[in-house]
Design an enzyme around this catalytic site. Sequence first.
Site, short mmCIF file in Angstrom:
data_model
loop_
_atom_site.label_atom_id
_atom_site.label_comp_id
_atom_site.label_asym_id
_atom_site.label_seq_id
_atom_site.Cartn_x
_atom_site.Cartn_y
_atom_site.Cartn_z
CD GLU A 285 -8.63 -38.08 -39.82
OE1 GLU A 285 -9.76 -37.87 -39.34
OE2 GLU A 285 -8.21 -37.50 -40.83
CD GLU B 138 -12.41 -40.55 -42.83
OE1 GLU B 138 -12.12 -41.66 -43.34
OE2 GLU B 138 -11.85 -40.10 -41.82
N1 T1G Z 1 -21.73 -40.19 -36.68
C1 T1G Z 1 -22.92 -40.15 -36.07
N2 T1G Z 1 -23.63 -41.24 -35.68
C2 T1G Z 1 -23.09 -42.43 -35.96
C3 T1G Z 1 -21.83 -42.56 -36.60
C4 T1G Z 1 -21.14 -41.38 -36.96
N3 T1G Z 1 -19.95 -41.40 -37.55
N4 T1G Z 1 -21.58 -43.90 -36.73
C5 T1G Z 1 -22.63 -44.54 -36.19
N5 T1G Z 1 -23.53 -43.67 -35.73
C6 T1G Z 1 -24.80 -43.99 -35.06
C7 T1G Z 1 -25.78 -44.69 -35.99
O1 T1G Z 1 -26.51 -43.72 -36.73
C8 T1G Z 1 -26.64 -45.43 -35.01
O2 T1G Z 1 -27.53 -44.48 -34.43
C9 T1G Z 1 -25.65 -45.86 -33.93
O3 T1G Z 1 -24.55 -44.93 -34.03
C10 T1G Z 1 -25.16 -47.26 -34.10
O4 T1G Z 1 -24.63 -47.33 -35.43
C11 T1G Z 1 -12.88 -36.13 -39.24
C12 T1G Z 1 -14.66 -36.48 -41.24
C13 T1G Z 1 -19.05 -47.72 -36.27
C14 T1G Z 1 -19.09 -49.77 -37.70
O5 T1G Z 1 -18.10 -43.42 -41.46
O6 T1G Z 1 -19.54 -47.62 -39.84
O7 T1G Z 1 -14.61 -39.27 -39.16
O8 T1G Z 1 -29.68 -45.60 -35.09
O9 T1G Z 1 -26.11 -49.19 -36.20
O10 T1G Z 1 -23.73 -51.74 -36.64
O11 T1G Z 1 -11.69 -37.31 -40.86
O12 T1G Z 1 -21.77 -47.26 -37.19
O13 T1G Z 1 -28.69 -45.99 -32.82
O14 T1G Z 1 -29.65 -43.72 -33.40
O15 T1G Z 1 -24.04 -48.52 -37.52
O16 T1G Z 1 -22.43 -51.45 -34.44
C15 T1G Z 1 -16.26 -41.63 -40.45
C16 T1G Z 1 -19.73 -44.84 -39.60
C17 T1G Z 1 -17.03 -40.40 -40.11
C18 T1G Z 1 -18.21 -44.75 -39.50
C19 T1G Z 1 -20.77 -49.45 -35.87
N6 T1G Z 1 -16.80 -42.79 -39.75
N7 T1G Z 1 -20.28 -45.80 -38.67
O17 T1G Z 1 -21.71 -50.28 -36.53
O18 T1G Z 1 -23.81 -49.64 -35.26
S1 T1G Z 1 -16.41 -38.98 -40.96
C20 T1G Z 1 -17.71 -43.59 -40.34
C21 T1G Z 1 -20.16 -47.14 -38.90
C22 T1G Z 1 -14.91 -38.69 -40.17
C23 T1G Z 1 -12.80 -37.42 -39.97
C24 T1G Z 1 -13.99 -37.71 -40.83
C25 T1G Z 1 -20.86 -48.03 -37.92
C26 T1G Z 1 -19.91 -48.74 -36.94
P1 T1G Z 1 -28.98 -44.99 -33.89
P2 T1G Z 1 -24.70 -48.72 -36.22
P3 T1G Z 1 -22.94 -50.89 -35.70
#
Ligand code: T1G
Length: 689
Positions: free
Chosen positions: A102, A122
């Site tokens: 976004e 999301e």
């Molecule tokens: N928020 C908080 N922590 C996150 C995070 C997130 N969105 N994504 C990853 N982490 C943390 C995860 O818990 C881990 O922590 C570390 O980062 C490494 O993650 C406003 C409302 C990006 C593809 O859904 O898909 O945006 O264990 O092991 O394998 O409209 O993380 O090290 O303490 O998964 O390299 C939308 C979710 C949010 C993406 C990377 N975004 N993340 O994969 O690492 S809602 C998502 C992923 C939003 C807006 C809306 C994957 C990754 P720790 P990892 P990875």
Amino acid sequence: MTVNMRREDNVGYVEIDNAPVNAIGLSVRAGLLDAVRWAEEQNLERVIVSGKGAMFAAGADAREFDADPVEPHLPDALNAIEDSFVPWIAAIEGFALGGGAEIALACTMRFMAPSARIGFPEVNLGVIPGAGGTQRLPHMVGLANALDMITSGKPITAARAMETGLIHGIDDDPMDAAFMVNGEALGSVVSAKELPAPPLDESIVQAARDQVHSKAANQKAPLRAIDVIESGLGKALIDGLAIEREAFLELRNGEQAKALRHIFFAERGAKAPLSLVAQAVIPEHVAVVGGGTMGSAIAYALLNCGFKVTLLENDTAGVDRAKQNVENIIAASLKRAFINEQSAGEKRARFTATTDYGEIANATLAIEAAFENMEVKRFVFHALESALPAHAIIASNTSYLDINQLALAVKDPTRVVGLHFFAPAHIMKLLEIVRGEHTSATAIASAYALAKKLRKIPVVVGVCDGFVGNRILARYREAADTLLIDGSTPWEIDEAMVEFGYAMGPYTAQDLSGLDIAHANRRRQDATRDPARRYIPIADRMVELGKLGRKSGAGWYRYPDGVSRVDDPIVADIGIEEAHLAGISRVDYSASEIRERLLLAMINEAANILHEGIAQSASDIDLVTVFGYGFPRWRGGLMHYADTIGALNIVDKLSKLAEEDAVAWKISPLLQECVEVNKTLASALNDAG
Ligand code: T1G
């Protein structure tokens, strides 16, 4: 700082710097707003925004979702970017997901590296894009593409993003490409809100709804996203953003989003405790014993992650069968383009199948996947001990058998651990690490490290019949068979559980795996079964009739053409007949009564598993049930779901069932304890420590 700003001549560089994934938390949102003001004060010609490290931005910081939103909100920052007189250009490496995508949409232009991905995941967290994604994206890529990206949650490649018109270029150095855009071209690009909205095509919207109903039944967020996208078309951006924000906040606070966030973080929390990490011994050469379905799939999973694998069989026929089984998986992976010919060749070069145990003299891990029989496994363990280096770890893939008994087959039981893979082993993410009473910390640490390399979700479990998953499954099936004799049919039970959110019910599932497996387990347990416990003989009758499931053409259902499944009146009659023989007056259970009994049976068994210390946390049981047994992810797993009912309600319902059958419905002490001290199962640590 989580947003770094610098200028070179009249170009501003804004870098999101919030390791490990540039999650967009409060400080990033505030930093972006500051950057807009800074660029305007500096009267810059352009701003190039990027992410520090391997990623542009993973999206909003989902850890903030349990608290009230704190200003500045992301939409405020993005509107400021879009409305600024200084044009912003997104330079995307790695992932631009959710709020990260976004940010890019609010920019005037977007450039991606060839390997970068952009998407709106999301819905996987039970929400919808909440910072303009549902309103800006359709203007850029059209209605159908926007609906597909947002309802599927799947990121797209840079090439696809270029095809859809989402980005302006692909470059190995997106920042350089952003720098090289000439001023006039930059000035002529209109923002999303100035682009015409795509026409509202009801057939496209309906197709999206149909797709969601078939792929994500019961889930709120994808359908709500369609509503919000549809209602925003033709409205001013500010009005569409208001509709989006309201829907986002409502979903974010809902049960499904809480459940999906729980699983998201539980999955990432499933890793070795820091105290263990240094003790891991990561093998390069792994021995696998047994080239059947499980052994060959385990071998492929290892090959797929770079290991050298020597598969051991008893004779040349077994060796040939193992080779063919592994080759079949390679061929299937090639056919589905999961791998290419070069990768297939590399795997074949690292694979050997043999009868010669001398070939594993330098393996440091062996995984036994032989016939599910204690004597066979003990014999294999003894042979492995002689063939392997003294420090090598010996693991069994057993689904049920006692690891402690197995460990007695070798001199040093500390090197023995269970590695319970789930079929198909090269696809299912769950891995139960079974800790025997003598299993060493090194063996556990190495099992965790192996799981990480295999991209599996590791859950350490204790020794009991069936460990965590299969023990819950056995109780689930027992409760279902009890309903079968007491009044239901397999198809009524399956339908009830599909309505709950399972992809398939217990009888359809057992027809796939085969009724003979559970039958063999029941026979194994005959000697130790509690005589006071009701025993339901229907499944035994099925096996005696040769109804073993899909593989025999008939099981709980009939498969007239080998594929389609039809109810079998013979099976219904067996239930009626067995009830008659047992003097049971059958009852016509409703779908909700069926669901309640099966779910309470599993919850109670899981509470005992937690109470006995077989599982280390409720969250681990959630991972096992979701990633190993098809529990609906959007319900957060069995224990998370139980906590939405509450221990008091659960104990109240179990008490009523215990009046019917005090043995089968004996209430877990942990549930009683949760009621007494008013705590959740999520907070209940096992008493065994
Ligand atoms: N928020 C908080 N922590 C996150 C995070 C997130 N969105 N994504 C990853 N982490 C943390 C995860 O818990 C881990 O922590 C570390 O980062 C490494 O993650 C406003 C409302 C990006 C593809 O859904 O898909 O945006 O264990 O092991 O394998 O409209 O993380 O090290 O303490 O998964 O390299 C939308 C979710 C949010 C993406 C990377 N975004 N993340 O994969 O690492 S809602 C998502 C992923 C939003 C807006 C809306 C994957 C990754 P720790 P990892 P990875």
